[in-house]
Design a protein around this motif. Structure first.
Motif, PDB file in Angstrom:
ATOM      1  N   LEU A 419       0.828  -1.207   0.000  1.00  0.00           N
ATOM      2  CA  LEU A 419       0.000   0.000   0.000  1.00  0.00           C
ATOM      3  C   LEU A 419       0.864   1.260   0.000  1.00  0.00           C
ATOM      4  O   LEU A 419       0.514   2.277  -0.632  1.00  0.00           O
ATOM      5  N   ALA A 423       0.109   0.834  -4.377  1.00  0.00           N
ATOM      6  CA  ALA A 423      -0.832  -0.175  -4.883  1.00  0.00           C
ATOM      7  C   ALA A 423      -2.167  -0.046  -4.162  1.00  0.00           C
ATOM      8  O   ALA A 423      -2.228   0.320  -2.985  1.00  0.00           O
ATOM      9  N   THR A 424      -3.235  -0.335  -4.871  1.00  0.00           N
ATOM     10  CA  THR A 424      -4.549  -0.353  -4.230  1.00  0.00           C
ATOM     11  C   THR A 424      -4.709  -1.652  -3.441  1.00  0.00           C
ATOM     12  O   THR A 424      -3.905  -2.585  -3.546  1.00  0.00           O
ATOM     13  N   LYS A 425      -5.776  -1.709  -2.643  1.00  0.00           N
ATOM     14  CA  LYS A 425      -6.007  -2.916  -1.852  1.00  0.00           C
ATOM     15  C   LYS A 425      -6.286  -4.110  -2.752  1.00  0.00           C
ATOM     16  O   LYS A 425      -5.829  -5.239  -2.481  1.00  0.00           O
ATOM     17  N   GLU A 427      -5.153  -4.538  -5.830  1.00  0.00           N
ATOM     18  CA  GLU A 427      -3.883  -4.944  -6.439  1.00  0.00           C
ATOM     19  C   GLU A 427      -3.005  -5.680  -5.441  1.00  0.00           C
ATOM     20  O   GLU A 427      -2.316  -6.647  -5.793  1.00  0.00           O
ATOM     21  N   THR A 428      -3.041  -5.251  -4.190  1.00  0.00           N
ATOM     22  CA  THR A 428      -2.267  -5.932  -3.152  1.00  0.00           C
ATOM     23  C   THR A 428      -2.753  -7.361  -2.970  1.00  0.00           C
ATOM     24  O   THR A 428      -1.950  -8.302  -2.852  1.00  0.00           O
TER      25      THR A 428
END
Length: 544
Positions: A419, A423-425, A427-428
Motif C-alpha cells: 500500500l 498499490a490499491t487494496k 492490487e495488493t
C-alpha cells in the motif's frame, strides 16, 4: 523418573507410537485391498473334481477354487458323510459358472466327497457377454455351419470382437446421433407450437428433416442387421462337467482361455490384459462382471467440476472474511456457521441438493428454458451438475478455513509495504496476498478433493445411478451434458458389495474397485500437491 516425565520424552514416544500405529494400519489396509483386488485378475487354475456322495452317486465338478475353509467335522454329522474320525475337514468354494445348467455360480465341496482331483490341460474358460463364464471342453468349432479346427478359434474370436465393436460404435455414434437429431426436431416443433409460431411451412420443414433422418436410419439399420448376421454365424460345441453338449454362439464370447496350459509369462500378460479390460470396458451382468470405465469417467468428471466450483467460492469467501469483513458479531456468526457446516452429515447435504438444486433451481430452469420438454425434466432431475454443486457446498468450509489460515500467516508488513508503494487494496490482494496464500489454498482444495471423491451418500440423491446408458460427454452438441446422470466408483462399490444378486462373484470386484478408487484419489491429490509445491517455490522469495 520424575525428571524423565518433566522432560517431555514420554509424550514424544507416545506420539511416535501413535504415528507408527497409524502408518501400519494404513499400509495394512492398502495391502489387504491391493492383494485381494489384484489377485482377481490373475488367471486361476481350473480344477476337475470327481465326487461320490453318501448314496454312492458319482458326479463331476469343474471350476476355480475361490476359497478354502476348515470346519468342524461335527457340522457334517447330519449329512451322512464319512469323515473317517477326523475332527476337522476342509471345504472348497468352487466357481462353476455354466448358469444355463446350474442355478448358482458357486458351490461348496467338502474334502471327504472328493475321490479324484485334477487340472486337465484342455479345459477351457469361456468368458461371455451374458450368463458369466462357462467351463468345459471344446468339442467342435463351426464357421458358417462347417466344422473347422480348434486352432482357428482365436482368429474367429478376434473377428467377432471387431464386429461387436463396429456394432457398438454404430449404435452409439451413428444411430445415436440420428436419434438425438430426431428428438431435437421434436422438441423444436413442440416449442414452436407452444409459442404459436408453428406455421404450415415450418411444419413441412420439420417433416422433411424427419423423413431424411429416417431414410438414413433405415440404411444404418440394414447395416446393423448385416453386422449382426455376420457376428452370429459361428458357434462352438462345449462338453460341460455333467457331460452335456452345449452350443455357444461366438456372438456371446469375449475370450477363451486354457488357463492350465499357460506359462508364468503368459499368465503375467493375461494379468495385465485383464486389468486393462477392467479399466476400459463397460460393466456387465448387473455390475458383477466387465469393467468400470463409466464409473471412472463419472468420478473424475464430477470431482474436477466440483473443484472448479468450490475453489473460487471458497477463496472469495475467505478473502472477504479475513480482509474486508469487520471484527463484529456478524463476522463471528459467519465463522461459527462455516465451522458448523463442516460437521453436518453428508446425507443432509444430499437432501438439500435434491430439494434446492434439483427441484427448485432445476425445475425453474425447465420452466423457463425447456418448457417443450415438460413433463419430462431436463435439469429438474438429478445429474452431474447438481452432484458437483452439492459436493462443492459440502467441501466449501474446508477451503474457506484453509485459505483463511494461509491469509492469517502473511505478515501485515507485506500489506503495508504494498500500500505504501501506491498499490490499491485490490492490487495488493491479487499480486501479493493471494499468491503467497496459494499453497494454503491448494491444501484446502486437496482436502476437498479427497473428501468429495469418496462421498457416496449425497450422490445417491442428486445424480449417481447403478448403470448410466451414456456418458456425460459425447459427439452431440453441446458435447458436455451436465444434466445427465452418471456412475461413480464409490456407489459402484456399495452396489456391487451390498446390492449384488451374486455376492461371491462380486466380492473380488469390491476390492478391485476400492483399489482403483484409492489410486484415483491419490493421483488427484499428488497432482494437487505437486502444484502446491511449485507455487510454494515460486513465491518463496516474496515471503522473505
Amino acid at each position: 523418573m520424575n525428571n524423565w516425565f518433566k522432560s517431555g520424552s514420554p509424550w514424544v514416544w507416545l506420539s511416535a507410537a501413535g504415528v507408527s500405529i497409524s502408518l501400519i494400519s494404513v499400509v495394512g489396509l492398502l495391502w489387504l485391498i491391493a492383494s485381494r483386488g489384484l489377485s482377481f485378475f490373475w488367471p486361476a487354475q481350473i480344477h476337475q473334481f470327481e465326487l461320490v456322495d453318501p448314496n454312492g452317486i458319482k458326479s463331476t465338478v469343474i471350476g476355480e477354487i475361490y476359497d478354502v475353509e476348515t470346519i468342524p467335522a461335527a457340522q457334517l454329522s447330519h449329512t451322512g458323510i464319512d469323515t473317517k474320525g477326523a475332527e476337522t475337514v476342509e471345504r472348497y468354494l468352487i466357481k462353476t459358472g455354466n448358469r444355463e445348467l446350474v442355478s448358482l455360480d458357486f458351490r461348496w465341496i467338502v474334502a471327504p466327497l472328493i475321490v479324484n482331483r485334477s487340472t486337465p490341460s484342455k479345459v477351457a474358460v469361456i468368458e461371455r457377454r451374458t450368463n458369466g463364464n462357462f467351463y468345459g471342453f471344446i468339442e467342435d468349432v463351426y464357421m458358417d455351419g462347417k466344422a473347422v479346427t480348434v486352432e482357428q478359434l482365436d482368429t474367429f474370436i478376434d473377428r467377432v470382437n471387431d464386429l461387436q465393436d463396429d456394432i457398438i460404435d454404430l449404435q452409439k455414434t451413428d444411430i445415436g446421433a440420428i436419434n438425438y437429431e430426431l428428438e431435437r426436431i421434436r422438441l423444436a416443433q413442440r416449442k414452436a407450437e407452444l409459442d404459436g409460431n408453428l406455421t404450415a411451412a415450418l411444419k413441412a420443414d420439420f417433416a422433411s428433416e424427419v423423413t431424411a433422418l429416417n431414410a438414413k436410419y433405415l440404411l444404418l439399420e440394414q447395416r446393423l442387421n448385416d453386422l449382426r448376421q455376420q457376428v452370429s454365424r459361428d458357434k462352438i460345441t462345449v462338453k460341460a462337467m455333467g457331460g452335456e453338449l452345449v452350443d455357444i454362439n461366438l456372438e456371446q464370447v469375449i475370450n477363451i482361455h486354457f488357463n492350465n496350459q499357460l506359462t508364468v509369462i503368459e499368465k503375467t500378460g493375461m494379468f495385465f490384459s485383464q486389468i486393462g479390460s477392467f479399466i476400459y470396458q463397460d460393466p456387465r451382468e448387473a455390475n458383477t462382471e466387465g469393467g468400470v470405465f463409466p464409473a471412472i469417467f463419472g468420478t473424475v468428471l464430477m470431482v474436477l467440476l466440483m473443484t472448479v466450483i468450490v475453489a473460487p467460492l471458497g477463496v472469495v469467501a475467505a478473502v472477504y472474511l479475513h480482509e474486508y469483513a469487520g471484527n463484529n458479531g456478524f463476522t463471528k456468526l459467519l465463522r461459527i456457521a462455516v465451522i458448523n457446516l463442516a460437521g453436518v452429515p453428508s446425507i443432509v447435504y444430499g437432501v438439500f441438493g435434491l430439494g434446492f438444486f434439483v427441484y427448485m433451481v432445476g425445475g425453474s430452469l425447465d420452466q423457463i428454458f425447456y418448457p417443450e420438454s415438460l413433463p419430462n425434466p431436463t435439469f429438474g432431475s438429478p445429474g452431474v451438475l447438481w452432484s458437483a454443486l452439492t459436493l462443492a457446498i459440502l467441501t466449501l468450509p474446508v477451503v474457506i478455513v484453509s485459505t483463511e489460515e494461509g491469509l492469517s500467516r502473511i505478515p501485515a508488513s507485506m500489506r503495508h509495504g504494498s500500500l505504501a508503494l501506491g498499490a490499491t487494496k485490490a492490487e495488493t490482494l491479487w499480486r501479493i496476498i493471494i499468491p503467497l496464500a496459494s499453497p494454503a489454498i491448494m491444501t484446502g482444495i486437496i482436502l476437498a478433493i479427497a473428501r468429495a471423491a469418496g462421498e457416496v451418500a449425497p450422490l445417491m440423491l442428486v445424480g449417481v445411478v447403478k448403470m448410466a446408458p451414456t456418458l456425460p460427454i459425447d459427439g452431440n452438441f453441446p458435447f458436455l451434458h451436465l444434466e445427465r446422470k452418471f456412475m461413480h466408483l464409490g456407489f459402484h462399490i456399495y452396489d456391487v458389495g451390498f446390492q449384488s444378486p451374486n455376492v461371491e462373484a462380486a466380492r473380488p470386484l469390491v476390492y478391485a474397485t476400492a483399489l482403483l478408487l484409492v489410486t484415483i484419489i491419490v493421483s488427484l491429490n499428488m497432482t494437487a500437491v505437486s502444484i502446491r509445491n511449485r507455487l510454494r517455490e515460486k513465491y518463496r522469495s516474496l515471503e522473505h
